[in-house]
Design a protein around this motif. Structure first.
Motif, mmCIF file in Angstrom:
data_model
loop_
_atom_site.group_PDB
_atom_site.id
_atom_site.type_symbol
_atom_site.label_atom_id
_atom_site.label_comp_id
_atom_site.label_asym_id
_atom_site.label_seq_id
_atom_site.Cartn_x
_atom_site.Cartn_y
_atom_site.Cartn_z
ATOM 1 N N SER A 1 0.824 -1.200 0.000
ATOM 2 C CA SER A 1 0.000 0.000 0.000
ATOM 3 C C SER A 1 0.865 1.260 0.000
ATOM 4 O O SER A 1 0.604 2.208 -0.762
ATOM 5 C CB SER A 1 -0.911 0.000 1.229
ATOM 6 N N ASP A 2 1.911 1.273 0.822
ATOM 7 C CA ASP A 2 2.781 2.454 0.872
ATOM 8 C C ASP A 2 3.563 2.631 -0.425
ATOM 9 O O ASP A 2 3.819 3.766 -0.858
ATOM 10 C CB ASP A 2 3.754 2.337 2.051
ATOM 11 N N PHE A 3 3.950 1.513 -1.055
ATOM 12 C CA PHE A 3 4.646 1.601 -2.343
ATOM 13 C C PHE A 3 3.708 2.139 -3.418
ATOM 14 O O PHE A 3 4.063 3.043 -4.180
ATOM 15 C CB PHE A 3 5.177 0.226 -2.745
ATOM 16 N N TRP A 4 2.509 1.584 -3.495
ATOM 17 C CA TRP A 4 1.551 1.977 -4.525
ATOM 18 C C TRP A 4 1.144 3.437 -4.387
ATOM 19 O O TRP A 4 0.926 4.139 -5.381
ATOM 20 C CB TRP A 4 0.328 1.075 -4.450
ATOM 21 N N ASN A 5 1.055 3.925 -3.137
ATOM 22 C CA ASN A 5 0.624 5.299 -2.879
ATOM 23 C C ASN A 5 1.797 6.227 -2.557
ATOM 24 O O ASN A 5 1.602 7.262 -1.920
ATOM 25 C CB ASN A 5 -0.383 5.321 -1.725
ATOM 26 N N ASN A 6 3.005 5.847 -2.982
ATOM 27 C CA ASN A 6 4.189 6.669 -2.759
ATOM 28 C C ASN A 6 3.930 8.079 -3.289
ATOM 29 O O ASN A 6 3.670 8.274 -4.482
ATOM 30 C CB ASN A 6 5.390 6.039 -3.474
#
Length: 441
Positions: free
Chosen positions: A224-229
């Motif tokens: 999630s954090d990677f996708w919403n970087n």
């Protein structure tokens, strides 16, 4: 004159013309190259070329820079990756090479290069094998320094600005701020931003280590954090790539569906009325004669920006190209197959469906798939104009003139997208046209 003498004279004349041509051709080529050099101002281009800018551009494409900035009016010091607010370090946790000592900020650039912010208006840069550059900033007198008149070419100095560029980093001093840039290899914060709990943790820790964020499992939280970087916007980039492919697909397939029935009206053996054939062919010439970029500008003016406008621009241009190719394929069909279907008492549409379409299907599929692959590249440029797809993100990154690593990222994705479409169209051509179920090239 005898026949032998005549032949000798003709042979001598031919040899003379060949010799003249041998001399004239190199002269003509040299004259043409000289004309090109003058017309395209090669000398001016060479004079305006900046090797230092080229080096900085290349370095920015595979590295990132951390900014250490002091506001010369308030004395506030901030440390941020790429100078972005989303990549700013907390004031109490700067990187290890930035140290706060009373009223001084000491920045260790490595290899003996040390920059020091002194108070609110002073600075120094200790450069090995050169010495210490010192100065102060005054609202009235500008940037004061101890350089004197003998200044090396890697230092740019004026009353209001001082710029120092070394292998360790860059220092820029103006009335308003003093800024230090330090370069590091890689695309920093590509996976997680500084505010993510997963920043600084390796893949093994995320997959097999204890839970890092108590509210989420490591894998789901990290994804999630990677996708919403917030800096690299991977989710938006993925959608932009899909939008680009969709733009090319809709435009290409729409053009094929419009061009096929019109191609029958342009084919001599299916439309005997010359006026109809002439009119349809001129329509094909017109829509394909106007480049897709021109159609993009016209349609954007008419319908507003957006990916659908780009798809329509591709449809207009490719309708003309497909119409010409499909009509030529129709004029070369074998009449015996049509007569065979007609002998069964089939109506006109059935004759076309079973006697004509199977003959031209390989040509249709081959050309449509080739144009789909080509239009994937074109959709990138069209998207930059209509405001859609990966082309828009690429243009925005180029316009900022600072995030060239993002430009590199988008270019790499565009190349991978084109390679994928080439691979996919190759597989489809073999399976649909040749009946080969194997994959790969």
């Amino acid at each position: 004159m005898s026949q032998t003498a005549t032949l000798k004279a003709e042979a001598a004349s031919l040899i003379g013309r060949k010799r003249l041509l041998t001399i004239a051709m190199p002269v003509a080529i040299l004259a043409y190259l000289a004309y090109i050099a003058v017309a395209f101002d090669f000398a001016g281009v060479a004079e305006r070329a900046r090797a230092d800018n080229a080096r900085a551009l290349v370095a920015d494409s595979y590295s990132y820079k951390t900014h250490v900035t002091r506001d010369n009016r308030s004395g506030e010091v901030t440390v941020a990756i790429e100078g972005e607010r989303k990549g700013t370090y907390a004031p109490d946790t700067p990187p290890a090479w930035v140290a706060q000592q009373d009223d001084r900020t000491v920045i260790d650039l490595g290899d003996g290069h040390v920059v020091t912010f002194i108070g609110d208006d002073g600075f120094s840069y200790d450069i090995p094998a050169y010495g210490v550059i010192e100065g102060t900033i005054s609202r009235a007198r500008g940037v004061q320094n101890n350089l004197g008149d003998d200044v090396p070419d890697w230092i740019s100095v004026s009353k209001n600005r001082l710029a120092i560029t070394t292998d360790a980093g860059r220092v820029t001093v103006t009335r308003n701020k003093t800024e230090v840039f330090r370069y590091f290899l890689g695309w920093e914060l590509f996976f997680f931003t500084l505010d993510s709990p997963y920043h600084g943790h390796g893949l093994a820790e995320i997959l097999f280590g204890p839970r890092i964020d108590p509210d989420h499992s490591n894998l789901s939280g990290a994804l999630s954090d990677f996708w919403n970087n917030a800096m690299w916007r991977h989710g938006e980039v993925a959608w932009a790539l899909f939008e680009t492919v969709l733009m090319a697909f809709l435009g290409t397939m729409g053009a094929a569906m419009v061009a096929l029935p019109l191609a029958f009206l342009a084919a001599k053996n299916f439309t005997p009325v010359m006026a109809v054939r002439f009119g349809v062919r001129r329509v094909f010439d017109f829509v394909r004669g106007v480049d897709a970029l021109i159609w993009t500008i016209v349609l954007a003016r008419a319908f507003g920006p957006g990916p659908l406008t780009g798809a329509l621009a591709i449809l207009f241009t490719d309708t003309g190209s497909f119409g010409k190719m499909f009509s030529e394929a129709l004029e070369n069909v074998d009449d015996k197959q049509i007569e065979g279907v007609q002998s069964t008492g089939a109506p006109v549409l059935s004759r076309y469906r079973f006697g004509v379409i199977p003959q031209i299907t390989p040509v249709l599929l081959s050309q449509v798939l080739y144009y789909l692959e080509s239009n994937t590249r074109s959709a990138t440029i069209i998207g930059a104009i209509t405001g859609g797809g990966i082309g828009l993100l690429l243009t925005q990154a180029i316009i900022t003139q600072k995030d060239w690593e993002e430009v590199t990222y988008y270019i790499v994705l565009i190349v991978l997208m084109v390679v994928f479409m080439d691979w996919l169209s190759g597989i489809l051509r073999r399976r649909l046209i040749k009946g080969d179920a194997g994959g790969g090239h």
